[in-house]
Design a protein around this motif. Structure first.
Motif, PDB file in Angstrom:
ATOM      1  N   CYS A 114      -4.306   8.209  24.496  1.00 51.55           N
ATOM      2  CA  CYS A 114      -5.555   8.906  24.794  1.00 51.55           C
ATOM      3  C   CYS A 114      -5.605   9.399  26.236  1.00 51.55           C
ATOM      4  O   CYS A 114      -6.372  10.313  26.555  1.00 51.55           O
ATOM      5  CB  CYS A 114      -6.756   8.009  24.489  1.00 51.55           C
ATOM      6  N   SER A 115      -4.797   8.823  27.135  1.00 51.88           N
ATOM      7  CA  SER A 115      -4.747   9.285  28.522  1.00 51.88           C
ATOM      8  C   SER A 115      -3.965  10.583  28.672  1.00 51.88           C
ATOM      9  O   SER A 115      -3.982  11.201  29.732  1.00 51.88           O
ATOM     10  CB  SER A 115      -4.097   8.218  29.401  1.00 51.88           C
ATOM     11  N   GLY A 116      -3.249  10.980  27.617  1.00 53.63           N
ATOM     12  CA  GLY A 116      -2.384  12.151  27.679  1.00 53.63           C
ATOM     13  C   GLY A 116      -0.925  11.801  27.835  1.00 53.63           C
ATOM     14  O   GLY A 116      -0.052  12.661  27.668  1.00 53.63           O
ATOM     15  N   ASP A 117      -0.620  10.540  28.166  1.00 57.82           N
ATOM     16  CA  ASP A 117       0.779  10.119  28.244  1.00 57.82           C
ATOM     17  C   ASP A 117       1.422  10.255  26.867  1.00 57.82           C
ATOM     18  O   ASP A 117       0.821   9.909  25.846  1.00 57.82           O
ATOM     19  CB  ASP A 117       0.884   8.658  28.708  1.00 57.82           C
ATOM     20  N   GLU A 118       2.656  10.727  26.862  1.00 56.42           N
ATOM     21  CA  GLU A 118       3.298  11.058  25.593  1.00 56.42           C
ATOM     22  C   GLU A 118       4.743  10.582  25.595  1.00 56.42           C
ATOM     23  O   GLU A 118       5.415  10.578  26.625  1.00 56.42           O
ATOM     24  CB  GLU A 118       3.240  12.575  25.386  1.00 56.42           C
ATOM     25  N   VAL A 119       5.224  10.202  24.432  1.00 56.76           N
ATOM     26  CA  VAL A 119       6.606   9.810  24.244  1.00 56.76           C
ATOM     27  C   VAL A 119       7.099  10.466  22.959  1.00 56.76           C
ATOM     28  O   VAL A 119       6.323  10.692  22.028  1.00 56.76           O
ATOM     29  CB  VAL A 119       6.725   8.269  24.179  1.00 56.76           C
TER      30      VAL A 119
END
Length: 971
Positions: A376-381
């Motif tokens: 939800c913070s925008g961090d992506e993997v």
């Protein structure tokens, strides 16, 4: 037309299967001489298996001895020089041994479940081999022999005698065209006619082959499961030496293995083997598939622990396994993943996340094989659902997977991971020979050994077209792992807290935290079959002293650091320090200290504090606890000094109807024969609306019938309610303005049970303490609260963040999430009236249109026959809220509930308050330290609120340098 082609093709397959395979199952004999197949016990107890033609015998470790005098199949004629004859076996057994003429040729178990042993070259017409199979059934399931047959295999890939034709036709059958006139004409020929066979083989060679596969041999190795940890080290050494030997004979072979903790053990205890592995890594043929320190559980551990898992694994890999970029996390077998994992990955430099476990879903197939996973913070993997682990070189399985991969993703090249797994093993000589034999065969999937990293790099070209997933990776299976073996969860959360306290205390005293070994103990025990409680009892027996030692060393480290900050005494004195060692939220706290002598009372820096004698010795006193990390010295003063009035003092009263009410300045609870019957929050000068639709209930259910006993709660448990007995009258254990506690006694089957309800002055929550001498088997004990306003969503904290789920599930995927995991709290209700349940967990929890529930105890018997048995003490608290969970600072209140204040005798001095680290924002969650690039310490926090958050002010030795978003950090 396709149906007609299929019938014709089946005739050819049957003809050539008889020439290539010879079934031995009908010929095997039991010790009494009766046929192994269609035994009376199997027909009666496992008719489904019997109908499949399996050899069956009862569960519970029972042994079965099968024999057969093996003669050369008459239909095969003479043995030809260009072929290999293999004895192919596949079993479902805890132990399996195959003997030929009295000599053991292969041993296997539940994980090494097959063999294809080459028979001697002299075996042919007129020769006899005495075959013996010694099998032992699993403890948790009936045993089965699935396959026993002879297989003919060409020595040369050209296959002059067409021994592979049956398998090639099965490959064709998997992707049979709807209509093909040429194929139809070929299949109308006589399979016994050599010209017809040659024409069909020529046609097959002209057809397009299955999509290609990148190969990386693998040996999945659980650090503990149905064996203790010591066995794992031995299995790892055997596996790794075998792989290195195969690499010398097969220069094309590449191998990958995970787990920095395992490499660290090799480095310390088998340095020569570790050096050989390092050399092979430098050649690019041995790939470290690391990520976290161990293949950890990712739903039961706190955010700080999961972040440390990744950072510890990354740090070790970068230091001791150079030459590789360590930007992937390899977690093929963990039991689900919280939605916070992408943020953890991003904060630790991990770019790719790899698992296979979601393909185990029991209800809804997971929709993606490769995708972008966003927090939800925008961090992506980037995430890959890998091929199964523990696979072979079977061309049919490989072609099937290759076609499924391409159809699902549109990407032509898949990844295949051949090698025996779970208990090590890895690739075998036979497996590599099979791969070489099929490398150029018609219709098979072309293969080439490579690395996971190079494969993932090629996938990144498709990143813009990949689907996006913004949710947890919920495993629709193994829902009992949060409840089984609660002792392991208690050890884990206690050590998590002690390590954070010790690290922060050392940093505040000017020292670098020195607890790496204790951290590694914690991280190791968070392995996905230890912390969930799904291993054999030896694993937990051997873990117990490790837990104790790590706790003891962490306490010593913490207290020694505090001794540099505070003047302490070793004996009980007339002065005490009471300290808040981790950031939390401001509020009133009731603590217990030794009773003051006659004529004296306890005082803080503002004067005398409220005091109440405690039932179990000493006295309760009320102090004001700051959100900061700091301490206050309490001293003895004259009893003549006027004591401050208790804030939010507790009262216990009966109303005009004889109902019992327990209240303080924050809440009131109606108490009855089974505990809490109603709960209300203070609203101005009165009380808010009632929260509960009915009285809180402790429920007992039958919980049996699931295959994975310790892992799974029965999906129909609500239909198997069982009675409970409670004594009619409550006991009043203590009563006073600071603390009032009542107790109810009852029985859950043969298990004595106690429920204590405790309310303290100024506390926003009502504490529940459940103790049990648990003796139940295959039962589930739950606590449930029906809410007047359950709301549309319910929330719970998870590793790396907070998960919100629907209270009114509509989709099949939402409906499958009927049991989940919470680390320290769950919340349900509306902005007008909500209820938070604070946990000393983690625990299995649920939320629905009725309310909230917590699973407390189970009684599985496999793989640990005594799991959950014995004495348990479980703490929870009920906190009424106004506004959502973040407006009510539920996460911070849960930290207060779980973090006891530190107390220690103080050296002589005045009453005072000391603050070491200001912490003005309760939504900021402290996650511990990492090492900064300049060698200093870098603190780590996470904002759990959906709103923007203010940074803690610089304090003491701290200077804020930078704060990347997401999993925030500051030096």
């Amino acid at each position: 037309m396709k149906a007609g082609l299929d019938r014709q093709l089946l005739g050819w397959i049957e003809t050539f299967s008889c020439r290539q395979q010879h079934d031995l199952l009908p010929q095997l004999k039991r010790p009494d001489g009766s046929p192994a197949l269609h035994h009376q016990w199997g027909q009666r107890n496992r008719p489904d298996w019997d109908a499949r033609g399996l050899v069956i015998w009862p569960r519970g470790g029972q042994r079965l001895h099968l024999t057969h005098s093996l003669h050369w199949p008459q239909a095969w004629g003479q043995r030809k020089s260009g072929e290999t004859i293999r004895l192919a076996l596949r079993w479902w057994a805890e132990a399996a041994e195959c003997r030929i003429n009295g000599s053991t040729i292969h041993r296997g178990d539940l994980f090494d479940t097959a063999c294809r042993w080459p028979l001697p070259e002299w075996f042919g017409p007129g020769e006899v081999l005495e075959v013996e199979l010694l099998l032992q059934s699993p403890r948790h399931d009936d045993g089965a022999l699935l396959l026993a047959q002879l297989e003919r295999e060409p020595n040369e890939p050209s296959d002059p005698d067409g021994l592979l034709l049956a398998s090639q036709l099965k490959l064709l059958q998997q992707d049979l065209p709807v209509a093909d006139e040429e194929l139809e004409a070929l299949l109308q020929g006589d399979p016994n006619n050599s010209a017809a066979v040659a024409n069909l083989r020529h046609w097959l060679r002209q057809q397009q082959r299955a999509p290609g596969l990148t190969l990386l041999s693998h040996a999945h190795l659980d650090l503990a499961w149905l064996w203790p940890v010591a066995d794992t080290w031995q299995a790892a050494e055997r596996t790794f030496r075998s792989v290195l030997g195969l690499m010398q004979r097969h220069p094309e072979l590449h191998f990958g293995h995970s787990t920095p903790a395992l490499y660290a053990w090799l480095q310390q205890h088998r340095p020569a083997l570790f050096a050989e592995i390092q050399e092979t890594m430098q050649q690019g043929r041995w790939e470290p598939l690391n990520g976290p320190w161990v293949e950890s559980d990712c739903t039961l551990v706190a955010s700080a622990s999961l972040l440390r898992q990744f950072q510890e694994g990354q740090a070790y890999s970068q230091q001791h396994l150079p030459g590789w970029e360590h930007a992937l996390a390899w977690l093929p077998d963990s039991f689900g993943f919280s939605s916070g994992v992408p943020a953890i990955c991003h904060a630790s430099g991990v770019h790719w996340f790899c698992t296979h476990k979601l393909f185990w879903n029991s209800t809804n197939p997971f929709p993606h094989r490769v995708f972008r996973w966003r927090h939800c913070s925008g961090d992506e993997v980037l995430a890959l659902m890998s091929a199964p682990i523990g696979t072979s070189g079977d061309p049919l399985a490989m072609a099937t997977y290759s076609q499924q991969w391409q159809q699902s993703t549109g990407i032509p090249q898949g990844l295949w991971l051949p090698g025996v797994g779970d208990h090590g093993g890895g690739p075998s000589q036979e497996m590599l020979e099979q791969l070489q034999l099929w490398q150029e065969q018609p219709l098979s999937a072309p293969t080439e050994f490579g690395t996971v990293r190079s494969y993932l790099n090629e996938l990144e070209a498709h990143q813009g077209q990949l689907p996006l997933w913004r949710d947890e990776l919920y495993l629709e299976l193994h829902r009992g792992c949060a409840t089984s073996r609660p002792d392991q969860k208690r050890h884990n959360r206690t050590l998590e807290r002690l390590l954070l306290e010790a690290d922060l205390a050392q940093a505040l005293s000017g020292q670098l935290p020195s607890g790496q070994e204790q951290w590694r103990t914690l991280l190791f025990q968070q392995f996905h079959d230890i912390l969930p409680g799904t291993s054999v009892p030896e694993v937990f027996e051997q873990a117990e002293p490790q837990w104790r030692q790590a706790r003891r060393l962490s306490r010593q480290r913490r207290d020694q650091a505090l001794a540099a900050l505070l003047p302490l005494k070793s004996q009980q004195q007339q002065q005490w320090w009471v300290a808040n060692l981790l950031p939390t939220i401001q509020g009133s706290a009731v603590v217990r200290l030794p009773s003051p002598p006659d004529g004296q009372t306890w005082c803080d820096h503002a004067g005398a504090v409220p005091v109440q004698p405690a039932r179990s010795g000493g006295c309760w006193l009320q102090i004001q606890s700051s959100e900061d990390v700091g301490a206050q010295r309490l001293v003895l003063g004259s009893a003549a000094e006027t004591s401050a009035k208790a804030q939010g003092e507790v009262s216990l009263d009966r109303d005009d109807n004889g109902e019992l009410w327990l209240s303080n300045g924050h809440l009131q609870a109606k108490l009855g024969p089974k505990g809490v019957e109603q709960l209300q929050q203070r609203r101005g000068d009165g009380w808010g609306e009632p929260l509960l639709a009915e009285a809180m209930a402790l429920h007992r259910y039958g919980d049996r019938g699931e295959f994975w006993d310790a892992w799974d709660i029965a999906s129909d448990y609500t239909g198997h309610a069982l009675p409970m007995r409670w004594e009619a009258e409550e006991e009043q254990l203590e009563s006073g303005p600071l603390c009032t506690q009542l107790r109810w006694r009852g029985h859950c089957g043969q298990s004595p049970l106690q429920l204590s309800v405790r309310l303290q002055a100024g506390s926003p929550w009502l504490e529940l303490i459940i103790t049990a001498q648990w003796r139940q088997l295959h039962e589930l004990l739950r606590c449930e609260w029906a809410l007047n306003q359950p709301g549309h969503f319910w929330s719970a904290d998870t590793p790396g963040g907070v998960q919100e789920r629907s209270s009114r599930p509509r989709t099949p995927r939402e409906q499958a999430r009927w049991e989940a995991t919470a680390i320290s709290w769950l919340w349900g209700g509306t902005n007008q009236a909500g209820l938070a349940v604070l946990l000393d967990g983690p625990q299995g929890v649920s939320g629905n249109n009725n309310g909230l529930g917590v699973s407390l105890l189970r009684g599985p018997t496999w793989p640990d026959p005594s799991a959950d048995q014995g004495w348990h003490r479980l703490r929870m608290a009920l906190m009424p809220t106004t506004g959502s969970w973040h407006h009510a600072a539920v996460a911070a209140q849960a930290r207060r509930f779980r973090q006891p204040l530190w107390r220690h005798p103080a050296a002589a001095g005045p009453a005072e308050r000391r603050s070491w680290l200001a912490w003005p924002n309760p939504h900021q969650h402290w996650l511990g330290f990492d090492t900064a690039a300049d060698g200093g310490l870098q603190w780590q926090t996470q904002n759990l609120s959906p709103c923007r958050s203010q940074w803690p002010a610089a304090s003491g030795p701290w200077q804020i340098k930078h704060w990347p978003w997401g999993m925030a950090q500051s030096s």
